[in-house]
Write a protein that holds these residues in place. Structure first.
Motif, PDB file in Angstrom:
ATOM      1  N   HIS A  29      -1.881   6.652  36.007  1.00  0.00           N
ATOM      2  CA  HIS A  29      -2.788   6.083  35.016  1.00  0.00           C
ATOM      3  C   HIS A  29      -3.739   7.163  34.504  1.00  0.00           C
ATOM      4  CE1 HIS A  29      -1.187   2.208  36.035  1.00  0.00           C
ATOM      5  NE2 HIS A  29      -1.428   2.460  37.303  1.00  0.00           N
ATOM      6  N   ARG A  30      -4.450   6.838  33.428  1.00  0.00           N
ATOM      7  CA  ARG A  30      -5.370   7.799  32.803  1.00  0.00           C
ATOM      8  C   ARG A  30      -6.775   7.209  32.809  1.00  0.00           C
ATOM      9  NH1 ARG A  30      -7.172   8.792  27.433  1.00  0.00           N
ATOM     10  NH2 ARG A  30      -6.039   6.961  26.741  1.00  0.00           N
ATOM     11  N   VAL A  31      -7.711   7.928  33.383  1.00  0.00           N
ATOM     12  CA  VAL A  31      -9.111   7.504  33.380  1.00  0.00           C
ATOM     13  C   VAL A  31      -9.747   8.049  32.105  1.00  0.00           C
ATOM     14  CG1 VAL A  31     -11.337   7.672  34.548  1.00  0.00           C
ATOM     15  CG2 VAL A  31      -9.238   7.375  35.882  1.00  0.00           C
ATOM     16  N   VAL A  32     -10.314   7.151  31.304  1.00  0.00           N
ATOM     17  CA  VAL A  32     -10.910   7.557  30.027  1.00  0.00           C
ATOM     18  C   VAL A  32     -12.394   7.868  30.153  1.00  0.00           C
ATOM     19  CG1 VAL A  32      -9.215   6.291  28.669  1.00  0.00           C
ATOM     20  CG2 VAL A  32     -11.367   5.177  29.292  1.00  0.00           C
ATOM     21  N   GLY A  33     -12.989   7.507  31.270  1.00  0.00           N
ATOM     22  CA  GLY A  33     -14.400   7.797  31.467  1.00  0.00           C
ATOM     23  C   GLY A  33     -14.953   7.084  32.677  1.00  0.00           C
ATOM     24  N   THR A  34     -16.136   7.538  33.086  1.00  0.00           N
ATOM     25  CA  THR A  34     -16.864   6.918  34.188  1.00  0.00           C
ATOM     26  C   THR A  34     -18.286   6.658  33.723  1.00  0.00           C
ATOM     27  OG1 THR A  34     -15.533   8.117  35.818  1.00  0.00           O
ATOM     28  CG2 THR A  34     -17.619   7.196  36.576  1.00  0.00           C
ATOM     29  N   CYS A  35     -18.765   5.457  33.964  1.00  0.00           N
ATOM     30  CA  CYS A  35     -20.137   5.072  33.614  1.00  0.00           C
ATOM     31  C   CYS A  35     -20.893   4.772  34.888  1.00  0.00           C
ATOM     32  CB  CYS A  35     -20.129   3.833  32.723  1.00  0.00           C
ATOM     33  SG  CYS A  35     -19.209   4.042  31.203  1.00  0.00           S
ATOM     34  N   GLU A  36     -22.167   5.193  34.921  1.00  0.00           N
ATOM     35  CA  GLU A  36     -22.981   4.993  36.117  1.00  0.00           C
ATOM     36  C   GLU A  36     -24.016   3.891  35.973  1.00  0.00           C
ATOM     37  OE1 GLU A  36     -24.695   8.682  37.340  1.00  0.00           O
ATOM     38  OE2 GLU A  36     -22.752   9.659  37.565  1.00  0.00           O
ATOM     39  N   ASP A  46     -18.078  -0.768  23.944  1.00  0.00           N
ATOM     40  CA  ASP A  46     -18.066  -0.968  22.491  1.00  0.00           C
ATOM     41  C   ASP A  46     -17.234   0.089  21.765  1.00  0.00           C
ATOM     42  OD1 ASP A  46     -19.571  -3.261  22.725  1.00  0.00           O
ATOM     43  OD2 ASP A  46     -21.473  -2.277  22.239  1.00  0.00           O
ATOM     44  N   GLU A  47     -17.085   1.270  22.367  1.00  0.00           N
ATOM     45  CA  GLU A  47     -16.251   2.316  21.775  1.00  0.00           C
ATOM     46  C   GLU A  47     -14.772   1.983  21.908  1.00  0.00           C
ATOM     47  OE1 GLU A  47     -17.299   6.007  23.656  1.00  0.00           O
ATOM     48  OE2 GLU A  47     -19.373   5.882  22.978  1.00  0.00           O
TER      49      GLU A  47
END
Length: 121
Positions: A29-36, A46-47
């Motif tokens: 799988h591909r991780v598109v980002g991490t939010c804290e 929203d993006e």
């Protein structure tokens, strides 16, 4: 690979997020980002541009993640609730979300992903 998913991680512990990212990568799988934080997560949701989210239910400073789960549900994005211990039951509107327990194991991630979005599994 046709069952590859792009995944957003919402996790406030960097080492845990990195481990989860490694597991997801190993599974193709591909991780598109991490939010804290909730604010970061709301902006990133929203993006768009991801298929599924893994949401830690206990963020720093006692932030409630239910607005994040609400936003994901409103946008039709499946999600997994991640927890490292006993949690109060989620609000009824999110009671059907799969739960991934910490510490994560690579063997538990695949079934959680399938439970969150069985049509694409």
């Amino acid at each position: 690979m046709s069952d590859t998913r792009s995944i957003l991680i919402i996790e406030d512990e960097p080492l845990i997020a990195m481990m989860l990212e490694d597991f997801l990568d190993s599974l193709g799988h591909r991780v598109v980002g991490t939010c804290e934080s909730v604010a970061d997560a709301m902006e990133r949701i929203d993006e768009g541009g991801f298929d599924l989210a893994i949401v830690d239910v206990h963020l720093k400073n006692g932030e409630h993640v239910w607005p994040v789960a609400d936003r994901l549900a409103e946008q039709g994005v499946p999600f997994i609730l991640a927890t490292g211990g006993h949690i109060e039951p989620p609000p009824a509107r999110h009671a059907g979300a799969p739960v991934l327990s910490k510490p994560y194991t690579i063997d538990a991630i695949g079934p959680a992903l399938k439970a969150a979005s069985p049509a694409s599994a």
